[in-house]
Design a protein around this motif. Sequence first.
Motif, PDB file in Angstrom:
ATOM      1  N   VAL A 156       0.830  -1.203   0.000  1.00  0.00           N
ATOM      2  CA  VAL A 156       0.000   0.000   0.000  1.00  0.00           C
ATOM      3  C   VAL A 156       0.866   1.256   0.000  1.00  0.00           C
ATOM      4  N   LYS A 157       1.931   1.258   0.810  1.00  0.00           N
ATOM      5  CA  LYS A 157       2.801   2.430   0.861  1.00  0.00           C
ATOM      6  C   LYS A 157       3.429   2.689  -0.506  1.00  0.00           C
ATOM      7  N   VAL A 162       3.933   6.066  -5.400  1.00  0.00           N
ATOM      8  CA  VAL A 162       4.548   5.774  -6.691  1.00  0.00           C
ATOM      9  C   VAL A 162       4.493   6.960  -7.645  1.00  0.00           C
ATOM     10  N   GLY A 163       3.444   7.769  -7.556  1.00  0.00           N
ATOM     11  CA  GLY A 163       3.338   8.908  -8.465  1.00  0.00           C
ATOM     12  C   GLY A 163       4.405   9.963  -8.228  1.00  0.00           C
ATOM     13  N   ASN A 164       4.826  10.133  -6.978  1.00  0.00           N
ATOM     14  CA  ASN A 164       5.818  11.148  -6.632  1.00  0.00           C
ATOM     15  C   ASN A 164       7.232  10.595  -6.518  1.00  0.00           C
ATOM     16  N   GLU A 165       7.351   9.369  -6.040  1.00  0.00           N
ATOM     17  CA  GLU A 165       8.664   8.765  -5.816  1.00  0.00           C
ATOM     18  C   GLU A 165       8.692   7.335  -6.351  1.00  0.00           C
ATOM     19  N   PRO A 166       8.699   7.159  -7.665  1.00  0.00           N
ATOM     20  CA  PRO A 166       8.602   5.818  -8.241  1.00  0.00           C
ATOM     21  C   PRO A 166       9.728   4.885  -7.825  1.00  0.00           C
ATOM     22  N   LEU A 168      11.500   4.909  -5.026  1.00  0.00           N
ATOM     23  CA  LEU A 168      11.272   4.506  -3.637  1.00  0.00           C
ATOM     24  C   LEU A 168      10.125   3.502  -3.560  1.00  0.00           C
ATOM     25  N   ALA A 169       9.104   3.705  -4.394  1.00  0.00           N
ATOM     26  CA  ALA A 169       7.971   2.774  -4.422  1.00  0.00           C
ATOM     27  C   ALA A 169       8.419   1.385  -4.833  1.00  0.00           C
ATOM     28  N   ILE A 170       9.339   1.303  -5.777  1.00  0.00           N
ATOM     29  CA  ILE A 170       9.868   0.001  -6.194  1.00  0.00           C
ATOM     30  C   ILE A 170      10.479  -0.727  -4.999  1.00  0.00           C
ATOM     31  N   GLY A 171      11.185   0.001  -4.138  1.00  0.00           N
ATOM     32  CA  GLY A 171      11.773  -0.611  -2.954  1.00  0.00           C
ATOM     33  C   GLY A 171      10.721  -1.223  -2.048  1.00  0.00           C
ATOM     34  N   TYR A 172       9.591  -0.543  -1.888  1.00  0.00           N
ATOM     35  CA  TYR A 172       8.523  -1.088  -1.059  1.00  0.00           C
ATOM     36  C   TYR A 172       7.831  -2.269  -1.738  1.00  0.00           C
ATOM     37  N   PHE A 173       7.685  -2.223  -3.049  1.00  0.00           N
ATOM     38  CA  PHE A 173       7.130  -3.377  -3.754  1.00  0.00           C
ATOM     39  C   PHE A 173       8.037  -4.596  -3.576  1.00  0.00           C
ATOM     40  N   ALA A 188       0.518  -8.675  -6.846  1.00  0.00           N
ATOM     41  CA  ALA A 188       0.165  -7.274  -7.060  1.00  0.00           C
ATOM     42  C   ALA A 188       1.405  -6.387  -7.068  1.00  0.00           C
ATOM     43  N   ALA A 189       2.345  -6.664  -6.157  1.00  0.00           N
ATOM     44  CA  ALA A 189       3.564  -5.855  -6.080  1.00  0.00           C
ATOM     45  C   ALA A 189       4.386  -5.981  -7.358  1.00  0.00           C
ATOM     46  N   LEU A 190       4.488  -7.193  -7.888  1.00  0.00           N
ATOM     47  CA  LEU A 190       5.259  -7.414  -9.105  1.00  0.00           C
ATOM     48  C   LEU A 190       4.592  -6.758 -10.304  1.00  0.00           C
ATOM     49  N   ARG A 191       3.275  -6.845 -10.356  1.00  0.00           N
ATOM     50  CA  ARG A 191       2.539  -6.232 -11.466  1.00  0.00           C
ATOM     51  C   ARG A 191       2.695  -4.711 -11.453  1.00  0.00           C
ATOM     52  N   ARG A 192       2.671  -4.124 -10.275  1.00  0.00           N
ATOM     53  CA  ARG A 192       2.833  -2.673 -10.185  1.00  0.00           C
ATOM     54  C   ARG A 192       4.269  -2.249 -10.482  1.00  0.00           C
TER      55      ARG A 192
END
Length: 418
Positions: A156-157, A162-166, A168-173, A188-192
């Motif tokens: 979720v984080k 992801v829109g502002n910090e893609p 960093l979002a990859i790290g959470y995925f 879901a994480a892999l798809r995103r």
Amino acid sequence: MMSAGARGRRFGLAALRACMALTLFGAAASASSLQPYQMSRSLQLVQDRIADGDHAAMPMQTRLIEMIDERLRHAGSEVFEDERNFDALLIYGMSGGNPATFESVLARLDLDEERSILADGVKHYSAGNLGAAREAFTELELDRWSPEVAAFAALVKGSVIVGNEPELAIGYFDQARLLAPGTLVEEAALRRAIAVHASAEDSDRFMLAASQYARRFLRSPYASEYAQALVSGISAMFDHIDRSQIEDTLGWMSNEQAQTIYLRLARQAAIGGHDSMLEFASAKARQISGTEDGGNDVRSLLYSSIASVTSDTVDSVAYQLRQIDRTQLSTGDRELLEAAEAIAAEVIARPQDDLAGVGPSPDADDQAESESNVAMPTNADPEDAADPTPAELRTDDLITSARDKIDAIDRMLKDQIQ
């Protein structure tokens, strides 16, 4: 002696059977006697079955969420003094549970600061208030939570930032995937992550993630979203992707799945005039079709014909188009075929119209012989001798406009890939 993996699978199947019995026969009476964390574990088992391709488990997921909703709405605040039940509440909120139920339960609880941060983030996320959710999750430390909660929270984080910090979002995925391997959370994480790599035009990481998804989650009910992202990403980055990477990724698919992807790529290439991608994709689609029934797929023939038309090939392309069985095409592709046939006919007819009424001069043969004996100056540009005639230029203009017309038709059809 039974292995740990076999015992785990046996336990999982037993729990799933119990969950089915509860869903089908236990209903409200049995649900009221279960703790929220027990029901949450049943939900996660069902979701794991969905990630593994058990589409029949999706109605069960819906029913379980409804039962958990009812249990939570009638639970007293003392129930959530058990850490496991509070975790179950958070997972419910991050699994598509009813936002109103989640918020009503929170209103009855006296939470410390640490719990409040995550609870507020989940509340805003489930209600669709992504700005507030992003602000709340910024302060969240995942290490404090159980692996089950942390996996959902990481997913979720990553989704809200992801829109502002893609990056960093990859790290959470990635963190979500590590915490919950083989689950719907990892899927879901892999798809995103695939979508993020495509947006960043990072072809290497895009193909790596695409290959990982193909190896693990092709049976997921959400694989159609993956397929669309795969086609879009390859189309956008084709010139930077090694062909073997595409073949290896699609090699994990069934022949039918792989052919569908190659045909979608061929269609994108035909519309965009990307000749090298069209040649590659249509050839692979025909190769797969040949291994199955010995024939060429009509869509592959249509797409390759559209993009291969030139002043030298227009006659053969027009013939190929006439051989296509339009009954095997979708409505959109039949209209593309009709447009391509009309344009090919126009290309063939126009140069002949330009030359109508023009005949050779009486001294044409003598003039041609005289010109053939004239040596080209040594400093002449060889390209000067190959300048196209006005008729050839008009033909090429028609061919160029053909793709533009087909592109316009395709947009009118809402670019529906069939």
